[in-house]
Motif scaffolding. Structure first.
Motif, short mmCIF file in Angstrom:
data_model
loop_
_atom_site.label_atom_id
_atom_site.label_comp_id
_atom_site.label_asym_id
_atom_site.label_seq_id
_atom_site.Cartn_x
_atom_site.Cartn_y
_atom_site.Cartn_z
N THR A 74 5.25 4.00 44.36
CA THR A 74 6.60 3.69 44.79
C THR A 74 7.38 4.96 45.10
OG1 THR A 74 6.65 1.60 43.59
CG2 THR A 74 8.77 2.62 44.03
N ASP A 81 5.32 -1.71 52.00
CA ASP A 81 6.45 -2.18 51.20
C ASP A 81 6.38 -3.68 50.93
OD1 ASP A 81 6.96 -2.72 53.87
OD2 ASP A 81 9.08 -2.16 53.77
N ALA A 82 5.37 -4.35 51.48
CA ALA A 82 5.12 -5.75 51.12
C ALA A 82 4.34 -5.82 49.81
CB ALA A 82 4.35 -6.46 52.22
N TYR A 86 4.13 -2.69 47.50
CA TYR A 86 4.77 -1.78 46.55
C TYR A 86 6.27 -1.73 46.82
CZ TYR A 86 -0.04 -0.16 46.25
OH TYR A 86 -1.39 -0.10 46.10
N PRO A 87 7.09 -1.81 45.78
CA PRO A 87 8.53 -1.67 46.01
C PRO A 87 8.87 -0.26 46.48
CG PRO A 87 8.05 -1.99 43.66
CD PRO A 87 6.75 -2.03 44.39
N LYS A 137 11.40 -4.89 48.37
CA LYS A 137 10.08 -5.27 48.86
C LYS A 137 10.29 -6.04 50.16
CE LYS A 137 6.58 -6.29 46.24
NZ LYS A 137 5.71 -7.00 45.30
N ARG A 138 9.24 -6.19 50.91
CA ARG A 138 9.32 -6.86 52.21
C ARG A 138 8.42 -8.08 52.22
NH1 ARG A 138 11.16 -4.90 56.82
NH2 ARG A 138 11.23 -2.83 55.91
N GLN A 177 13.63 -8.19 53.84
CA GLN A 177 13.55 -7.46 52.59
C GLN A 177 14.31 -8.21 51.52
OE1 GLN A 177 15.07 -3.61 53.95
NE2 GLN A 177 13.08 -2.75 53.43
N ALA A 187 13.36 -5.82 44.74
CA ALA A 187 12.02 -5.72 44.15
C ALA A 187 11.89 -6.48 42.84
CB ALA A 187 11.65 -4.25 43.93
#
Length: 196
Positions: A34, A51-52, A54-55, A60-61, A72, A75
């Motif tokens: 991250t 980012d989907a 890992y925050p 997150k996505r 988004q 997280a």
């Protein structure tokens, strides 16, 4: 450090170091992945869609390749388990290997459009969330055909809080930000309507 009375080979040492690094990065141990992905402001993570997983910078996505949307969310929020369970049931039914029973036809659900993705804070009852509902549109449909945002929003709120329902709906802006209050609840919503 000795292995069986002798020094480990440099090859074995390098492989174990690489494996340990891969485990640490892949598992985001100590939040290291991250932190590394946030160094450039999250640009690399966004481009690679990391980012989907890992925050990055507290977010997150959600990326959906089937329906073509992404957004988004914080997280710390979790996926709605009911939405995930229903999606798993639909997927299972679409690829079932067993023949349907002959005694009675399978039960058909009415055309109810449910969220295909939903996230919210852990332990909440849904007052605060983000969700996406996908529904088909008619051939040749355009958003401008619906009328002004104010007109669409007013019609939409009339379906949520019709007269005599003990609910009050107040349009906050033409961008579909509104509140709905009932005897046992109060919601502040922001809706986004798009079409392909």
């Amino acid at each position: 450090m000795k292995w069986g009375g002798q020094q480990p080979s440099s090859r074995r040492f390098a492989l174990s170091t690489l494996a340990g690094t891969a485990v640490a990065l892949g598992g985001n141990l100590g939040g290291i992945t991250t932190q590394l992905l946030g160094l450039d402001g999250g640009k690399l993570a966004e481009r690679l869609q990391l980012d989907a997983v890992y925050p990055v910078r507290g977010l997150k996505r959600c990326v959906d390749g089937v329906y073509g949307f992404e957004f988004q969310y914080p997280a710390s929020w979790l996926a709605d388990q009911t939405v995930a369970y229903r999606a798993a049931q639909r997927a299972e039914a679409s690829r079932a290997l067993d023949m349907p029973p002959l005694a009675r036809p399978p039960r058909q659900r009415p055309n109810v459009y449910e969220p295909v993705a939903a996230y919210g804070p852990a332990g909440s009852s849904g007052e605060e969330n983000v969700s996406v509902i996908v529904a088909p549109i008619f051939e040749g449909f355009s958003l401008s055909a619906m009328g002004s945002p104010e007109k669409v929003a007013t019609q939409f709120l009339a379906t949520i809080a019709p007269e005599g329902s003990a609910k009050e709906a107040h349009l906050l802006s033409a961008s579909m930000e509104y509140t709905v209050k009932g005897p046992n609840f109060a919601r502040h919503n922001l809706s986004v309507i798009t079409s392909k």
